[in-house]
Design an enzyme around this catalytic site. Structure first.
Site, PDB file in Angstrom:
ATOM      1  N   CYS A   1       3.442   8.918   0.728  1.00  0.00           N
ATOM      2  CA  CYS A   1       2.237   9.172   0.593  1.00  0.00           C
ATOM      3  C   CYS A   1       2.408  10.902  -0.450  1.00  0.00           C
ATOM      4  O   CYS A   1       3.357  11.520  -0.983  1.00  0.00           O
ATOM      5  CB  CYS A   1       1.939  10.672   2.112  1.00  0.00           C
ATOM      6  SG  CYS A   1       0.048  11.134   1.526  1.00  0.00           S
TER       7      CYS A   1
ATOM      8  N   ASN B   1       9.360   4.502   3.530  1.00  0.00           N
ATOM      9  CA  ASN B   1       8.903   4.127   4.757  1.00  0.00           C
ATOM     10  C   ASN B   1      10.500   3.475   5.560  1.00  0.00           C
ATOM     11  O   ASN B   1      11.733   2.487   4.766  1.00  0.00           O
ATOM     12  CB  ASN B   1       8.279   3.093   4.097  1.00  0.00           C
ATOM     13  CG  ASN B   1       7.017   3.220   4.347  1.00  0.00           C
ATOM     14  OD1 ASN B   1       6.431   3.822   3.661  1.00  0.00           O
ATOM     15  ND2 ASN B   1       6.068   3.219   5.869  1.00  0.00           N
TER      16      ASN B   1
ATOM     17  N   HIS C   1       9.322   6.846   8.624  1.00  0.00           N
ATOM     18  CA  HIS C   1       9.758   7.255   7.534  1.00  0.00           C
ATOM     19  C   HIS C   1      11.250   7.444   6.981  1.00  0.00           C
ATOM     20  O   HIS C   1      11.594   7.346   8.868  1.00  0.00           O
ATOM     21  CB  HIS C   1       9.114   8.060   6.224  1.00  0.00           C
ATOM     22  CG  HIS C   1       7.758   7.521   6.183  1.00  0.00           C
ATOM     23  ND1 HIS C   1       7.507   6.937   4.808  1.00  0.00           N
ATOM     24  CD2 HIS C   1       6.554   7.476   6.417  1.00  0.00           C
ATOM     25  CE1 HIS C   1       5.959   6.861   4.644  1.00  0.00           C
ATOM     26  NE2 HIS C   1       5.476   6.264   5.417  1.00  0.00           N
TER      27      HIS C   1
ATOM     28  N   HIS D   1       4.742   3.844  12.534  1.00  0.00           N
ATOM     29  CA  HIS D   1       4.690   3.762  11.323  1.00  0.00           C
ATOM     30  C   HIS D   1       5.495   5.255  11.007  1.00  0.00           C
ATOM     31  O   HIS D   1       5.525   6.297  11.035  1.00  0.00           O
ATOM     32  CB  HIS D   1       3.387   4.503  10.744  1.00  0.00           C
ATOM     33  CG  HIS D   1       3.281   4.422   9.072  1.00  0.00           C
ATOM     34  ND1 HIS D   1       2.606   3.959   8.613  1.00  0.00           N
ATOM     35  CD2 HIS D   1       3.721   5.242   8.280  1.00  0.00           C
ATOM     36  CE1 HIS D   1       2.748   3.807   7.148  1.00  0.00           C
ATOM     37  NE2 HIS D   1       3.593   4.205   7.244  1.00  0.00           N
TER      38      HIS D   1
ATOM     39  N   ARG E   1       0.422  -1.292   0.274  1.00  0.00           N
ATOM     40  CA  ARG E   1      -0.284   0.352  -0.163  1.00  0.00           C
ATOM     41  C   ARG E   1       1.340   1.412  -0.307  1.00  0.00           C
ATOM     42  O   ARG E   1       1.065   1.767  -1.066  1.00  0.00           O
ATOM     43  CB  ARG E   1      -1.363  -0.258   1.230  1.00  0.00           C
ATOM     44  CG  ARG E   1      -1.440   1.228   1.403  1.00  0.00           C
ATOM     45  CD  ARG E   1      -1.989   2.512   1.648  1.00  0.00           C
ATOM     46  NE  ARG E   1      -1.085   2.565   3.204  1.00  0.00           N
ATOM     47  CZ  ARG E   1      -0.529   3.599   2.915  1.00  0.00           C
ATOM     48  NH1 ARG E   1      -0.678   4.738   2.555  1.00  0.00           N
ATOM     49  NH2 ARG E   1      -0.185   3.607   5.051  1.00  0.00           N
TER      50      ARG E   1
HETATM   51  N1  COA Z   1     -13.398   4.564  -3.092  1.00  0.00           N
HETATM   52  C1  COA Z   1     -13.661   4.313  -4.188  1.00  0.00           C
HETATM   53  N2  COA Z   1     -14.599   6.016  -4.506  1.00  0.00           N
HETATM   54  C2  COA Z   1     -14.717   6.768  -4.048  1.00  0.00           C
HETATM   55  C3  COA Z   1     -14.689   6.599  -2.499  1.00  0.00           C
HETATM   56  C4  COA Z   1     -13.619   5.628  -1.835  1.00  0.00           C
HETATM   57  N3  COA Z   1     -13.432   5.429  -1.181  1.00  0.00           N
HETATM   58  N4  COA Z   1     -15.118   7.909  -1.924  1.00  0.00           N
HETATM   59  C5  COA Z   1     -15.312   8.832  -3.206  1.00  0.00           C
HETATM   60  N5  COA Z   1     -15.232   7.622  -4.116  1.00  0.00           N
HETATM   61  C6  COA Z   1     -15.746   8.476  -5.383  1.00  0.00           C
HETATM   62  C7  COA Z   1     -16.983   8.971  -5.222  1.00  0.00           C
HETATM   63  O1  COA Z   1     -18.104   7.911  -5.427  1.00  0.00           O
HETATM   64  C8  COA Z   1     -16.965  10.033  -6.313  1.00  0.00           C
HETATM   65  O2  COA Z   1     -17.242   9.131  -8.005  1.00  0.00           O
HETATM   66  P1  COA Z   1     -17.978  10.131  -8.906  1.00  0.00           P
HETATM   67  O3  COA Z   1     -17.263  11.192  -9.253  1.00  0.00           O
HETATM   68  O4  COA Z   1     -18.292   8.534  -9.781  1.00  0.00           O
HETATM   69  O5  COA Z   1     -19.410  10.458  -8.747  1.00  0.00           O
HETATM   70  C9  COA Z   1     -16.224  10.428  -6.269  1.00  0.00           C
HETATM   71  O6  COA Z   1     -14.976   9.777  -5.525  1.00  0.00           O
HETATM   72  C10 COA Z   1     -15.819  12.124  -6.000  1.00  0.00           C
HETATM   73  O7  COA Z   1     -16.292  11.689  -4.556  1.00  0.00           O
HETATM   74  P2  COA Z   1     -16.063  12.616  -2.447  1.00  0.00           P
HETATM   75  O8  COA Z   1     -17.043  11.939  -1.582  1.00  0.00           O
HETATM   76  O9  COA Z   1     -16.753  14.166  -3.481  1.00  0.00           O
HETATM   77  O10 COA Z   1     -14.398  12.707  -2.583  1.00  0.00           O
HETATM   78  P3  COA Z   1     -13.167  13.669  -2.928  1.00  0.00           P
HETATM   79  O11 COA Z   1     -13.425  14.307  -4.473  1.00  0.00           O
HETATM   80  O12 COA Z   1     -13.405  14.826  -1.802  1.00  0.00           O
HETATM   81  O13 COA Z   1     -12.120  12.978  -2.619  1.00  0.00           O
HETATM   82  C11 COA Z   1     -11.694  10.501  -1.179  1.00  0.00           C
HETATM   83  C12 COA Z   1     -11.983  12.368  -1.079  1.00  0.00           C
HETATM   84  C13 COA Z   1     -11.433  10.376  -0.024  1.00  0.00           C
HETATM   85  C14 COA Z   1     -12.290  10.144  -1.977  1.00  0.00           C
HETATM   86  C15 COA Z   1     -10.284  11.130  -1.797  1.00  0.00           C
HETATM   87  O14 COA Z   1      -9.815  12.241  -1.748  1.00  0.00           O
HETATM   88  C16 COA Z   1      -9.150   9.873  -1.337  1.00  0.00           C
HETATM   89  O15 COA Z   1      -9.769   8.904  -2.929  1.00  0.00           O
HETATM   90  N6  COA Z   1      -7.694  10.136  -1.105  1.00  0.00           N
HETATM   91  C17 COA Z   1      -7.024   9.066  -0.681  1.00  0.00           C
HETATM   92  C18 COA Z   1      -5.362   9.610  -0.464  1.00  0.00           C
HETATM   93  C19 COA Z   1      -4.825   8.441   0.095  1.00  0.00           C
HETATM   94  O16 COA Z   1      -5.121   7.643  -0.428  1.00  0.00           O
HETATM   95  N7  COA Z   1      -4.111   8.987   0.385  1.00  0.00           N
HETATM   96  C20 COA Z   1      -2.576   7.978   0.888  1.00  0.00           C
HETATM   97  C21 COA Z   1      -2.872   7.076   2.158  1.00  0.00           C
HETATM   98  S1  COA Z   1      -3.554   7.631   3.372  1.00  0.00           S
HETATM   99 ZN    ZN Z   2       3.465   6.056   5.498  1.00  0.00          ZN
END
Ligand code: COA
Ligand code: ZN
Length: 323
Positions: free
Chosen positions: A246, A255, A215, A213, A21
């Protein structure tokens, strides 16, 4: 006599390898589902007791993790029990649950800006989302880990107040998270900070639930791990080959490498269950697949050492190997 007793006492570290991940989420080269499956199963075969396999995040945010459900579907049942997966919100939990995840990790950053950049939520919103996801996971019988990210320093807001990190960690513990993981997301902590914060948290949360955790951005990964071990921490995240970072936290390097941590642990009389020579082969497999040299700080020496003494375990090698 006291020394002998100390040497014979079995101390254990529980290592969660987060390379599938944290390690892959930032890689420019797409790692196929087949290759991810190889990585997860190979880590499991090395004796790594827990593996953070993937994240159920928006594929637009992290394209590398778009195949999370496919990966879980392909993993063997015995390995599946060792896996945890990261979920940023309720949708992530639902997707993880549907894919058969048995443990989920929620992420709460200790600063306003990091929450905004990472999951597009305010700190207050991120906190309430984490509490909701923890409660729903518990109700569904899914084990939980709660990260407190940027717990020492934030790339946008600078040093994190230990009081804030303490308060958020306690909130996660009070919400019943099975493990509360203090994350030095950008590798900016130093051993005195680690020692102070982990000692305070240890008093409240205890070694059975408190994790760290780390890095290795500034070369202090192992020193920080040692400070945490001395504070009584027994649960560590690390990443095979030292991959990681990240995508939303500028300046985050890899990490702490699992091979470095396992070597430190074994040299210091801690059991991890990890077969270090086998883990080195995983590191080599990662380098080949990503077509770049990878490996923690000890990797080159360890590789040379085990090739000179094939068949030795690292614990045997540690007692009286030639220089
Ligand atoms: N898995 C898949 N799709 C997701 C989701 C999830 N957990 N959460 C939201 N979505 C989709 C929604 O369904 C929507 O889809 P659509 O445009 O087809 O309708 C789209 O994403 C936007 O949804 P929204 O709730 O407005 O999310 P956002 O744009 O505000 O983004 C997160 C929020 C949390 C989903 C996004 O920022 C994210 O995935 N971040 C992960 C960051 C990460 O992995 N960091 C490293 C590890 S800490
Ligand atoms: Zn990390």
């Amino acid at each position: 006599m006291a020394l002998l007793l100390e040497k014979n006492a079995v101390k254990k570290l529980l290592i969660t390898d987060v390379s599938p991940r944290d390690g892959l989420q930032n890689q420019a080269k797409y790692f196929s589902t087949q290759d991810k499956l190889w990585l997860v199963e190979a880590l499991s075969a090395c004796g790594v007791p827990r593996i953070e396999a993937t994240s159920f995040v928006a594929p637009t945010a992290v394209p590398q993790m778009a195949d999370a459900a496919d990966l879980l579907a392909a993993v063997s049942d015995s390995t599946k029990d060792k896996l945890c997966v990261l979920v940023p919100n309720q949708k992530g939990l639902w997707r993880a649950q549907e894919a058969g995840a048995r443990e989920v990790c929620v992420v709460l950053s200790a600063t306003e800006t990091m929450n905004q950049r990472n999951i597009r939520m305010s700190l207050a919103n991120a906190l309430s989302t984490c509490l909701t996801v923890l409660a729903q996971a518990q109700e569904a019988g899914i084990r939980t880990r709660a990260y407190v990210a940027v717990a020492f320093a934030c790339p946008f807001e600078g040093q994190t107040s230990p009081d804030v990190a303490l308060r958020l960690a306690k909130q996660m513990a009070d919400a019943g998270a099975d493990e509360v993981v203090i994350a030095d997301t950008i590798g900016a902590a130093h051993p005195v900070q680690v020692s102070n914060l982990m000692r305070l948290l240890m008093a409240d949360i205890g070694p059975g639930r408190l994790g760290i955790h780390l890095h290795d951005t500034r070369g202090l990964g192992l020193a920080n791990a040692w400070a945490a071990m001395q504070a009584g921490v027994q649960r560590f995240d690390s990443s095979a080959a030292g991959m990681g970072g990240c995508p939303f936290a500028p300046g985050a390097a890899g990490n702490l490498a699992t091979e470095d941590l396992a070597w430190l642990a074994h040299e210091s009389g801690y059991e991890t269950g990890i077969d270090l020579p086998a883990l080195l082969q995983v590191v080599e497999g990662l380098s080949n697949r990503l077509q770049k040299p990878l490996g923690g700080r000890s990797y080159a020496w360890l590789k040379q050492h085990f090739s000179r003494f094939p068949g030795t375990t690292d614990l045997e090698a540690a007692s009286g190997f030639p220089s």
